[in-house]
Design a protein around this motif. Structure first.
Motif, PDB file in Angstrom:
ATOM      1  N   MET A 249      53.180  39.914  36.957  1.00 33.64           N
ATOM      2  CA  MET A 249      52.522  38.944  35.480  1.00 33.64           C
ATOM      3  C   MET A 249      51.205  38.278  36.161  1.00 33.64           C
ATOM      4  O   MET A 249      52.316  38.246  37.834  1.00 33.64           O
ATOM      5  N   PHE A 250      50.858  37.850  36.196  1.00 32.62           N
ATOM      6  CA  PHE A 250      49.754  36.961  37.240  1.00 32.62           C
ATOM      7  C   PHE A 250      49.959  35.208  37.281  1.00 32.62           C
ATOM      8  O   PHE A 250      50.392  34.668  36.209  1.00 32.62           O
ATOM      9  N   LYS A 251      49.624  34.852  38.195  1.00 32.04           N
ATOM     10  CA  LYS A 251      50.137  33.578  38.414  1.00 32.04           C
ATOM     11  C   LYS A 251      48.766  33.038  37.703  1.00 32.04           C
ATOM     12  O   LYS A 251      49.191  31.679  36.948  1.00 32.04           O
ATOM     13  N   ASN A 252      47.384  33.478  37.904  1.00 32.30           N
ATOM     14  CA  ASN A 252      46.691  32.700  36.675  1.00 32.30           C
ATOM     15  C   ASN A 252      45.779  33.382  36.472  1.00 32.30           C
ATOM     16  O   ASN A 252      45.859  34.950  37.032  1.00 32.30           O
ATOM     17  N   ALA A 253      44.889  32.982  35.685  1.00 31.46           N
ATOM     18  CA  ALA A 253      43.622  33.264  35.472  1.00 31.46           C
ATOM     19  C   ALA A 253      42.792  33.886  36.690  1.00 31.46           C
ATOM     20  O   ALA A 253      42.170  34.929  36.287  1.00 31.46           O
ATOM     21  N   SER A 254      42.498  33.444  37.867  1.00 34.02           N
ATOM     22  CA  SER A 254      41.642  34.326  38.812  1.00 34.02           C
ATOM     23  C   SER A 254      41.820  34.718  39.138  1.00 34.02           C
ATOM     24  O   SER A 254      41.443  36.336  39.789  1.00 34.02           O
ATOM     25  N   SER A 255      43.276  35.461  39.668  1.00 36.65           N
ATOM     26  CA  SER A 255      43.762  36.663  40.004  1.00 36.65           C
ATOM     27  C   SER A 255      43.999  37.756  39.096  1.00 36.65           C
ATOM     28  O   SER A 255      43.725  39.047  39.540  1.00 36.65           O
ATOM     29  N   PHE A 256      44.400  37.073  37.392  1.00 36.13           N
ATOM     30  CA  PHE A 256      43.964  38.531  36.853  1.00 36.13           C
ATOM     31  C   PHE A 256      42.697  38.853  36.697  1.00 36.13           C
ATOM     32  O   PHE A 256      42.120  40.347  36.705  1.00 36.13           O
ATOM     33  N   SER A 257      41.885  38.386  36.986  1.00 35.81           N
ATOM     34  CA  SER A 257      40.060  37.994  36.691  1.00 35.81           C
ATOM     35  C   SER A 257      39.911  39.314  37.903  1.00 35.81           C
ATOM     36  O   SER A 257      38.979  40.541  37.458  1.00 35.81           O
ATOM     37  N   LEU A 258      39.985  38.841  38.712  1.00 34.20           N
ATOM     38  CA  LEU A 258      39.835  39.791  40.275  1.00 34.20           C
ATOM     39  C   LEU A 258      40.820  41.667  40.396  1.00 34.20           C
ATOM     40  O   LEU A 258      40.059  42.161  40.631  1.00 34.20           O
ATOM     41  N   HIS A 259      41.660  41.381  39.469  1.00 36.48           N
ATOM     42  CA  HIS A 259      42.287  42.048  39.078  1.00 36.48           C
ATOM     43  C   HIS A 259      41.197  43.253  38.233  1.00 36.48           C
ATOM     44  O   HIS A 259      41.549  44.745  38.176  1.00 36.48           O
ATOM     45  N   ILE A 260      41.242  42.827  37.276  1.00 37.36           N
ATOM     46  CA  ILE A 260      39.901  43.387  35.812  1.00 37.36           C
ATOM     47  C   ILE A 260      38.865  43.739  37.092  1.00 37.36           C
ATOM     48  O   ILE A 260      38.572  45.188  36.239  1.00 37.36           O
ATOM     49  N   GLU A 261      38.527  43.058  37.659  1.00 40.14           N
ATOM     50  CA  GLU A 261      36.807  43.819  38.557  1.00 40.14           C
ATOM     51  C   GLU A 261      36.950  44.943  39.218  1.00 40.14           C
ATOM     52  O   GLU A 261      36.344  45.828  39.714  1.00 40.14           O
ATOM     53  N   GLU A 262      38.518  44.725  40.246  1.00 40.42           N
ATOM     54  CA  GLU A 262      38.976  45.966  40.759  1.00 40.42           C
ATOM     55  C   GLU A 262      39.152  47.299  39.768  1.00 40.42           C
ATOM     56  O   GLU A 262      38.735  48.728  39.860  1.00 40.42           O
ATOM     57  N   ILE A 263      39.520  47.003  38.860  1.00 38.68           N
ATOM     58  CA  ILE A 263      39.344  47.859  37.716  1.00 38.68           C
ATOM     59  C   ILE A 263      38.948  48.704  37.673  1.00 38.68           C
ATOM     60  O   ILE A 263      37.771  50.027  37.425  1.00 38.68           O
ATOM     61  N   ALA A 264      37.641  47.800  37.043  1.00 39.50           N
ATOM     62  CA  ALA A 264      36.398  48.221  36.920  1.00 39.50           C
ATOM     63  C   ALA A 264      35.366  48.740  37.742  1.00 39.50           C
ATOM     64  O   ALA A 264      34.862  49.979  37.694  1.00 39.50           O
ATOM     65  N   ARG A 265      35.530  48.196  39.252  1.00 42.48           N
ATOM     66  CA  ARG A 265      34.724  48.617  39.894  1.00 42.48           C
ATOM     67  C   ARG A 265      35.357  50.443  40.374  1.00 42.48           C
ATOM     68  O   ARG A 265      35.003  50.728  40.236  1.00 42.48           O
ATOM     69  N   LYS A 266      36.730  50.081  40.749  1.00 42.62           N
ATOM     70  CA  LYS A 266      37.130  51.371  40.886  1.00 42.62           C
ATOM     71  C   LYS A 266      37.454  53.150  39.968  1.00 42.62           C
ATOM     72  O   LYS A 266      37.028  54.074  40.487  1.00 42.62           O
ATOM     73  N   ASN A 267      37.103  52.179  38.528  1.00 43.93           N
ATOM     74  CA  ASN A 267      37.079  53.161  37.759  1.00 43.93           C
ATOM     75  C   ASN A 267      35.799  53.764  37.074  1.00 43.93           C
ATOM     76  O   ASN A 267      35.415  54.277  36.318  1.00 43.93           O
ATOM     77  N   ARG A 268      34.801  52.403  37.532  1.00 44.33           N
ATOM     78  CA  ARG A 268      33.162  52.513  37.110  1.00 44.33           C
ATOM     79  C   ARG A 268      33.005  52.799  35.234  1.00 44.33           C
ATOM     80  O   ARG A 268      32.594  53.256  35.028  1.00 44.33           O
ATOM     81  N   ILE A 269      34.320  51.592  35.416  1.00 44.46           N
ATOM     82  CA  ILE A 269      33.401  51.215  33.786  1.00 44.46           C
ATOM     83  C   ILE A 269      33.625  49.641  33.705  1.00 44.46           C
ATOM     84  O   ILE A 269      33.397  49.007  34.220  1.00 44.46           O
ATOM     85  N   SER A 270      33.836  49.575  31.756  1.00 44.52           N
ATOM     86  CA  SER A 270      33.437  47.986  32.010  1.00 44.52           C
ATOM     87  C   SER A 270      34.202  47.530  32.004  1.00 44.52           C
ATOM     88  O   SER A 270      35.197  48.158  31.921  1.00 44.52           O
ATOM     89  N   HIS A 271      33.923  45.942  32.054  1.00 39.21           N
ATOM     90  CA  HIS A 271      35.040  45.061  32.417  1.00 39.21           C
ATOM     91  C   HIS A 271      35.456  44.892  31.261  1.00 39.21           C
ATOM     92  O   HIS A 271      36.912  44.786  31.330  1.00 39.21           O
ATOM     93  N   MET A 272      35.220  44.782  30.300  1.00 42.61           N
ATOM     94  CA  MET A 272      36.096  45.319  28.822  1.00 42.61           C
ATOM     95  C   MET A 272      37.208  46.508  28.485  1.00 42.61           C
ATOM     96  O   MET A 272      38.159  45.918  28.049  1.00 42.61           O
ATOM     97  N   ASP A 273      36.629  47.444  29.168  1.00 41.52           N
ATOM     98  CA  ASP A 273      37.199  48.947  29.244  1.00 41.52           C
ATOM     99  C   ASP A 273      38.518  48.691  30.455  1.00 41.52           C
ATOM    100  O   ASP A 273      39.278  49.208  30.006  1.00 41.52           O
ATOM    101  N   ALA A 274      38.249  47.826  31.349  1.00 42.58           N
ATOM    102  CA  ALA A 274      39.235  47.603  32.457  1.00 42.58           C
ATOM    103  C   ALA A 274      40.601  46.925  31.624  1.00 42.58           C
ATOM    104  O   ALA A 274      40.882  46.940  31.849  1.00 42.58           O
TER     105      ALA A 274
END
Length: 67
Positions: A1-26
């Motif tokens: 799990m993530f230590k805080n919301a910022s690290s989770f947000s960065l992880h979601i942004e990476e998923i969105a970028r790598k998969n070329r999907i929206s943040h919600m889809d990520a």
């Protein structure tokens, strides 16, 4: 799990970028891959990520209106 919301947000942004999907889809992809209910991670969605999700939704809505 993530230590805080910022690290989770960065992880979601990476998923969105790598998969070329929206943040919600990520977010949903993350939940699906980790067998987590979206409601269980709502406290990890910070204002920045929430704003990006809302912006993605606005852009998708505008894109559909021009079709």
């Amino acid at each position: 799990m993530f230590k805080n919301a910022s690290s989770f947000s960065l992880h979601i942004e990476e998923i969105a970028r790598k998969n070329r999907i929206s943040h919600m889809d990520a977010v949903l992809k993350y939940c699906e891959e980790n067998y987590i209910e979206p409601d269980d991670i709502k406290n990890l969605i910070n204002k920045t990520l929430r704003d990006k999700i809302e912006n993605d939704m606005r852009e998708a809505k505008i894109g559909r209106a021009h079709v």
